[in-house]
Design a protein around this motif. Structure first.
Motif, PDB file in Angstrom:
ATOM      1  N   TYR A  98     -15.795  -0.643  -7.473  1.00 29.06           N
ATOM      2  CA  TYR A  98     -16.065  -0.772  -6.048  1.00 29.06           C
ATOM      3  C   TYR A  98     -17.488  -0.348  -5.702  1.00 29.06           C
ATOM      4  O   TYR A  98     -18.186  -1.030  -4.947  1.00 29.06           O
ATOM      5  CB  TYR A  98     -15.059   0.060  -5.247  1.00 29.06           C
ATOM      6  CG  TYR A  98     -15.338   0.051  -3.771  1.00 29.06           C
ATOM      7  CD1 TYR A  98     -15.041  -1.076  -3.007  1.00 29.06           C
ATOM      8  CD2 TYR A  98     -15.919   1.146  -3.139  1.00 29.06           C
ATOM      9  CE1 TYR A  98     -15.314  -1.111  -1.655  1.00 29.06           C
ATOM     10  CE2 TYR A  98     -16.191   1.115  -1.784  1.00 29.06           C
ATOM     11  CZ  TYR A  98     -15.888  -0.007  -1.053  1.00 29.06           C
ATOM     12  OH  TYR A  98     -16.170  -0.043   0.279  1.00 29.06           O
ATOM     13  N   SER A  99     -17.939   0.771  -6.252  1.00 26.86           N
ATOM     14  CA  SER A  99     -19.291   1.265  -5.964  1.00 26.86           C
ATOM     15  C   SER A  99     -20.345   0.282  -6.453  1.00 26.86           C
ATOM     16  O   SER A  99     -21.322  -0.011  -5.751  1.00 26.86           O
ATOM     17  CB  SER A  99     -19.511   2.630  -6.621  1.00 26.86           C
ATOM     18  OG  SER A  99     -18.701   3.613  -6.028  1.00 26.86           O
TER      19      SER A  99
ATOM     20  N   ALA B  77     -11.701  -4.632  -8.777  1.00 27.87           N
ATOM     21  CA  ALA B  77     -11.203  -3.416  -8.123  1.00 27.87           C
ATOM     22  C   ALA B  77      -9.992  -3.727  -7.252  1.00 27.87           C
ATOM     23  O   ALA B  77      -9.007  -2.983  -7.233  1.00 27.87           O
ATOM     24  CB  ALA B  77     -12.305  -2.774  -7.288  1.00 27.87           C
ATOM     25  N   ALA B  78     -10.065  -4.846  -6.521  1.00 29.06           N
ATOM     26  CA  ALA B  78      -8.968  -5.230  -5.629  1.00 29.06           C
ATOM     27  C   ALA B  78      -7.697  -5.527  -6.418  1.00 29.06           C
ATOM     28  O   ALA B  78      -6.595  -5.114  -6.032  1.00 29.06           O
ATOM     29  CB  ALA B  78      -9.371  -6.453  -4.812  1.00 29.06           C
ATOM     30  N   LYS B  79      -7.834  -6.225  -7.527  1.00 27.88           N
ATOM     31  CA  LYS B  79      -6.670  -6.536  -8.365  1.00 27.88           C
ATOM     32  C   LYS B  79      -6.081  -5.283  -8.999  1.00 27.88           C
ATOM     33  O   LYS B  79      -4.895  -5.255  -9.337  1.00 27.88           O
ATOM     34  CB  LYS B  79      -7.064  -7.541  -9.446  1.00 27.88           C
ATOM     35  CG  LYS B  79      -7.344  -8.938  -8.900  1.00 27.88           C
ATOM     36  CD  LYS B  79      -7.893  -9.863  -9.973  1.00 27.88           C
ATOM     37  CE  LYS B  79      -8.235 -11.221  -9.389  1.00 27.88           C
ATOM     38  NZ  LYS B  79      -8.859 -12.120 -10.406  1.00 27.88           N
ATOM     39  N   ASN B  80      -6.926  -4.266  -9.142  1.00 34.38           N
ATOM     40  CA  ASN B  80      -6.449  -2.995  -9.684  1.00 34.38           C
ATOM     41  C   ASN B  80      -5.879  -2.079  -8.598  1.00 34.38           C
ATOM     42  O   ASN B  80      -5.580  -0.920  -8.845  1.00 34.38           O
ATOM     43  CB  ASN B  80      -7.587  -2.267 -10.411  1.00 34.38           C
ATOM     44  CG  ASN B  80      -7.930  -2.917 -11.738  1.00 34.38           C
ATOM     45  OD1 ASN B  80      -7.063  -3.502 -12.391  1.00 34.38           O
ATOM     46  ND2 ASN B  80      -9.185  -2.809 -12.151  1.00 34.38           N
ATOM     47  N   GLY B  81      -5.765  -2.636  -7.383  1.00 35.92           N
ATOM     48  CA  GLY B  81      -5.106  -1.905  -6.302  1.00 35.92           C
ATOM     49  C   GLY B  81      -5.998  -1.137  -5.360  1.00 35.92           C
ATOM     50  O   GLY B  81      -5.500  -0.371  -4.531  1.00 35.92           O
TER      51      GLY B  81
ATOM     52  N   LEU C  10     -10.141  -4.789   1.446  1.00 35.39           N
ATOM     53  CA  LEU C  10     -10.682  -4.896   2.801  1.00 35.39           C
ATOM     54  C   LEU C  10     -12.085  -5.493   2.798  1.00 35.39           C
ATOM     55  O   LEU C  10     -12.421  -6.333   3.639  1.00 35.39           O
ATOM     56  CB  LEU C  10     -10.720  -3.520   3.460  1.00 35.39           C
ATOM     57  CG  LEU C  10      -9.410  -2.985   4.028  1.00 35.39           C
ATOM     58  CD1 LEU C  10      -9.537  -1.512   4.356  1.00 35.39           C
ATOM     59  CD2 LEU C  10      -9.004  -3.766   5.266  1.00 35.39           C
ATOM     60  N   ALA C  11     -12.903  -5.048   1.855  1.00 39.09           N
ATOM     61  CA  ALA C  11     -14.269  -5.568   1.763  1.00 39.09           C
ATOM     62  C   ALA C  11     -14.259  -7.067   1.518  1.00 39.09           C
ATOM     63  O   ALA C  11     -15.013  -7.824   2.138  1.00 39.09           O
ATOM     64  CB  ALA C  11     -15.034  -4.853   0.655  1.00 39.09           C
TER      65      ALA C  11
ATOM     66  N   LYS D  23      -5.877 -13.886   2.478  1.00 38.89           N
ATOM     67  CA  LYS D  23      -5.325 -13.474   1.181  1.00 38.89           C
ATOM     68  C   LYS D  23      -5.589 -11.999   0.900  1.00 38.89           C
ATOM     69  O   LYS D  23      -4.672 -11.247   0.546  1.00 38.89           O
ATOM     70  CB  LYS D  23      -5.936 -14.333   0.072  1.00 38.89           C
ATOM     71  CG  LYS D  23      -5.646 -13.833  -1.334  1.00 38.89           C
ATOM     72  CD  LYS D  23      -6.437 -14.622  -2.369  1.00 38.89           C
ATOM     73  CE  LYS D  23      -6.336 -13.979  -3.743  1.00 38.89           C
ATOM     74  NZ  LYS D  23      -7.132 -14.730  -4.763  1.00 38.89           N
ATOM     75  N   TRP D  24      -6.837 -11.578   1.084  1.00 34.20           N
ATOM     76  CA  TRP D  24      -7.193 -10.191   0.750  1.00 34.20           C
ATOM     77  C   TRP D  24      -6.722  -9.207   1.803  1.00 34.20           C
ATOM     78  O   TRP D  24      -6.311  -8.084   1.472  1.00 34.20           O
ATOM     79  CB  TRP D  24      -8.699 -10.085   0.525  1.00 34.20           C
ATOM     80  CG  TRP D  24      -9.137 -10.861  -0.680  1.00 34.20           C
ATOM     81  CD1 TRP D  24      -9.883 -12.006  -0.712  1.00 34.20           C
ATOM     82  CD2 TRP D  24      -8.815 -10.564  -2.048  1.00 34.20           C
ATOM     83  NE1 TRP D  24     -10.056 -12.431  -2.001  1.00 34.20           N
ATOM     84  CE2 TRP D  24      -9.421 -11.573  -2.845  1.00 34.20           C
ATOM     85  CE3 TRP D  24      -8.096  -9.553  -2.679  1.00 34.20           C
ATOM     86  CZ2 TRP D  24      -9.302 -11.593  -4.235  1.00 34.20           C
ATOM     87  CZ3 TRP D  24      -7.984  -9.570  -4.062  1.00 34.20           C
ATOM     88  CH2 TRP D  24      -8.579 -10.576  -4.824  1.00 34.20           C
TER      89      TRP D  24
END
Length: 218
Positions: free
Chosen positions: A128-129, A160-164, A170-171, A188-189
């Motif tokens: 994410y960072s 990162a999103a797929k990893n929860g 949100l981003a 979707k996101w």
């Protein structure tokens, strides 16, 4: 190392997280300016109080260990050794330290290097960072314009999103809605983040759904 310095460092790292999410969700230069102003004001007037809210051991144990001891250099050398041996948490910690200049001179190349190593090793915080820096070309510590790469950023946001990671979800919702005008992917996101319990994502999902329904009835 003085207690006041430790307080300012702790708060800076905490502020960095909220800053990156707000910048990516709203996609506005005005957001950046407001956060920079907020950072300056807080450091001048209230850093010692804000520091108490930082250092969640469940979130980032390595950073807590560093700033709860006076011997920063010893801990920093230990982090370097652990990171060089593949410790992903240590790699993420080094990325944050070099990114924010927390106890060391800010070094953008080192920040990117350690974030990327940790991201490749599956650390969602690093993913994410790294994505946030690559997408916006900005961070609390300064301008990362030379490293800006939206394609690479989207890759790491999605990892990162797929990893929860809800912040990444949100981003991505904000990026697809505001930057790409792609409401299908935005939904979707946002739906994914809402399913993970985020109320803001639920509201944004409903807002877009109503927009689509209104347009179809016109």
């Amino acid at each position: 190392m003085s207690a006041s310095f430790l307080s300012e460092v702790k708060f800076l790292l905490d502020l960095k997280l909220s800053f990156m999410l707000s910048l990516c969700m709203k996609g506005s230069e005005m957001v950046l300016n407001k956060y920079i102003l907020f950072l300056v004001l807080v450091f001048l007037f209230s850093a010692p109080l804000a520091a108490k809210a930082y250092c969640n051991k469940e979130y980032h144990r390595e950073l807590c260990v560093i700033y709860e001891t006076e011997d920063f250099q010893t801990e920093f050398r230990r982090l370097l050794l652990a990171a060089s041996k593949g410790d992903t948490e240590a790699q993420t910690s080094l990325g944050t330290i070099y990114d924010t200049g927390a106890g060391v001179k800010p070094d953008k190349e080192e920040a990117i290097k350690w974030y990327r190593l940790a991201a490749e090793n599956g650390d969602t915080s690093a993913q994410y960072s790294l994505a946030s820096i690559l997408y916006s070309g900005k961070s609390v510590a300064g301008d990362y314009g030379a490293y800006k790469n939206k394609g690479d950023a989207l890759k790491w946001y999605k990892e990162a999103a797929k990893n929860g990671d809800i912040s990444a979800q949100l981003a991505l919702g904000g990026i697809y809605r505001l930057d790409y005008m792609d409401r299908e992917n935005a939904l979707k996101w946002y739906r994914m983040a809402a399913d993970n319990g985020d109320q803001d994502a639920q509201k944004l999902y409903e807002e877009i759904t109503k927009e689509i329904a209104k347009e179809s009835n016109e």
